[in-house]
Enzyme design. Structure first.
Site, PDB file in Angstrom:
ATOM      1  N   TYR A  63       0.864  -1.179   0.000  1.00 18.98           N
ATOM      2  CA  TYR A  63       0.000   0.000   0.000  1.00 18.98           C
ATOM      3  C   TYR A  63       0.902   1.230   0.000  1.00 18.98           C
ATOM      4  O   TYR A  63       1.545   1.553   0.988  1.00 18.98           O
ATOM      5  CB  TYR A  63      -0.887   0.038   1.236  1.00 18.98           C
ATOM      6  CG  TYR A  63      -1.912  -1.065   1.345  1.00 18.98           C
ATOM      7  CD1 TYR A  63      -2.278  -1.823   0.240  1.00 18.98           C
ATOM      8  CD2 TYR A  63      -2.524  -1.339   2.558  1.00 18.98           C
ATOM      9  CE1 TYR A  63      -3.222  -2.831   0.341  1.00 18.98           C
ATOM     10  CE2 TYR A  63      -3.474  -2.340   2.677  1.00 18.98           C
ATOM     11  CZ  TYR A  63      -3.812  -3.083   1.574  1.00 18.98           C
ATOM     12  OH  TYR A  63      -4.749  -4.075   1.698  1.00 18.98           O
ATOM     13  N   GLY A 217     -15.977  -1.494  -1.549  1.00 16.82           N
ATOM     14  CA  GLY A 217     -14.686  -1.072  -2.079  1.00 16.82           C
ATOM     15  C   GLY A 217     -14.798   0.136  -2.996  1.00 16.82           C
ATOM     16  O   GLY A 217     -15.439   1.130  -2.674  1.00 16.82           O
ATOM     17  N   PRO A 220     -18.926   1.447  -4.063  1.00 20.54           N
ATOM     18  CA  PRO A 220     -19.686   1.252  -2.821  1.00 20.54           C
ATOM     19  C   PRO A 220     -21.060   0.632  -3.056  1.00 20.54           C
ATOM     20  O   PRO A 220     -21.683   0.820  -4.103  1.00 20.54           O
ATOM     21  CB  PRO A 220     -19.810   2.679  -2.278  1.00 20.54           C
ATOM     22  CG  PRO A 220     -18.632   3.399  -2.838  1.00 20.54           C
ATOM     23  CD  PRO A 220     -18.424   2.806  -4.203  1.00 20.54           C
ATOM     24  N   LEU A 221     -21.484  -0.124  -2.063  1.00 19.84           N
ATOM     25  CA  LEU A 221     -22.777  -0.805  -2.144  1.00 19.84           C
ATOM     26  C   LEU A 221     -23.889   0.189  -2.453  1.00 19.84           C
ATOM     27  O   LEU A 221     -24.012   1.225  -1.812  1.00 19.84           O
ATOM     28  CB  LEU A 221     -23.088  -1.494  -0.809  1.00 19.84           C
ATOM     29  CG  LEU A 221     -22.216  -2.681  -0.412  1.00 19.84           C
ATOM     30  CD1 LEU A 221     -22.577  -3.139   0.998  1.00 19.84           C
ATOM     31  CD2 LEU A 221     -22.383  -3.828  -1.395  1.00 19.84           C
TER      32      LEU A 221
END
Length: 292
Positions: A63, A217, A220-221
């Site tokens: 990352y 992620g 988004p939902l």
């Protein structure tokens, strides 16, 4: 602001950790590449997470690369005795930020030493082997050689516990024949539930399941059902989705990530949200439809 009850604990290696943790991925720059937009805010988010009782932080030296681990060290070292830092190896970044496999023995060994150095640790609590046999989720592929390298590093005292990321059930079973596995980290959320059987099997064996992208992620939902349930409960859809995961199975450990103090507090508050049975029944419709 007082410490929040994290809806119980579950074993992660040698420690019992609170089920609501924190994922450091979003502390890096756009595309999980380069430095954070705001260095001081990144440090503040990490410190606030620990101040709020989080004792499980998920990170990786790819990352940034190297960015989030160095931020964690700057913000939190010397580390609290009860803090478990979980990292993952098996990938690397090129100079444009692309994600590339890094399974060779020398790459794995170098990754472990990079994590130790950048985190300022003598031993890593948990190392997940990130499997990259497909760009679209878990896929079958050989893991014995790579996991054997990590098992040797574990025997040398550089790693306490091993886990897998982006793994199939068959790979988990194969890994268990090489070394004990304490956690599996795969994509899973209210709308993406292919791992339902794996979660239940791991729960029976006392192995933690750690969903990445618990809120969808990079996409988004989005669900009418989810939004309606959240509105009835007077909370946000994302809080509702996190609370559902905590109810889904006792072996699920959450690592929602954010670079915002406000979102961090919102995510942590989801651990106190008690979903009534009618809300759970309605949310089952999201998984069946995929989007709700």
């Amino acid at each position: 602001m007082g410490s929040i009850d994290r809806s119980g604990t579950f074993p992660l290696g040698r420690r019992q950790v609170k089920r609501m943790g924190y994922g450091a991925m979003q502390l890096a720059g756009p595309g999980v590449f380069g430095p954070p937009r705001d260095h001081d805010t990144a440090l503040a988010v990490l410190r606030e997470a620990v101040a709020q009782g989080v004792d499980h932080i998920d990170t990786s030296d790819f990352y940034g690369p190297h960015i989030t681990n160095r931020l964690i060290r700057e913000a939190l070292a010397p580390y609290p005795d009860d803090l478990v830092i979980v990292t993952k190896i098996g990938a690397r970044r090129d100079d444009k930020g692309a994600w590339l496999p890094a399974f060779a023995p020398d790459e794995l060994k170098q990754a472990v030493h990079d994590n130790l150095r950048n985190l300022g640790l003598d031993v890593l609590d948990v190392v997940n082997l990130r499997l990259m046999f497909s760009a679209h989720g878990p896929a079958e592929g050989p893991i014995e050689a790579s996991l054997t390298v990590l098992a040797e590093l574990q025997q040398q005292g550089l790693i306490r516990h091993l886990g897998l990321s982006n793994a199939t059930a068959a790979q988990v079973a194969q890994a268990q024949r090489i070394a004990p596995i304490v956690c599996v980290q795969n994509e899973y959320n209210l709308a993406r539930r292919a791992d339902d059987p794996l979660i239940d099997a791991l729960a029976k064996d006392g192995i933690a399941y750690v969903p990445f992208f618990p809120l969808g992620g990079f996409t988004p939902l989005q669900s009418t059902i989810l939004s309606d349930v959240a509105a009835r409960l007077g909370v946000t859809p994302m809080q509702t989705a996190l609370a559902w995961l905590l109810r889904r199975s006792p072996n699920i450990l959450l690592i929602p990530g954010t670079s915002s103090l406000a979102h961090l507090r919102e995510n942590l508050a989801a651990a106190e949200l008690d979903l009534p049975d009618e809300a759970l029944a309605a949310l089952e419709g999201v998984g069946r439809s995929g989007t709700g």
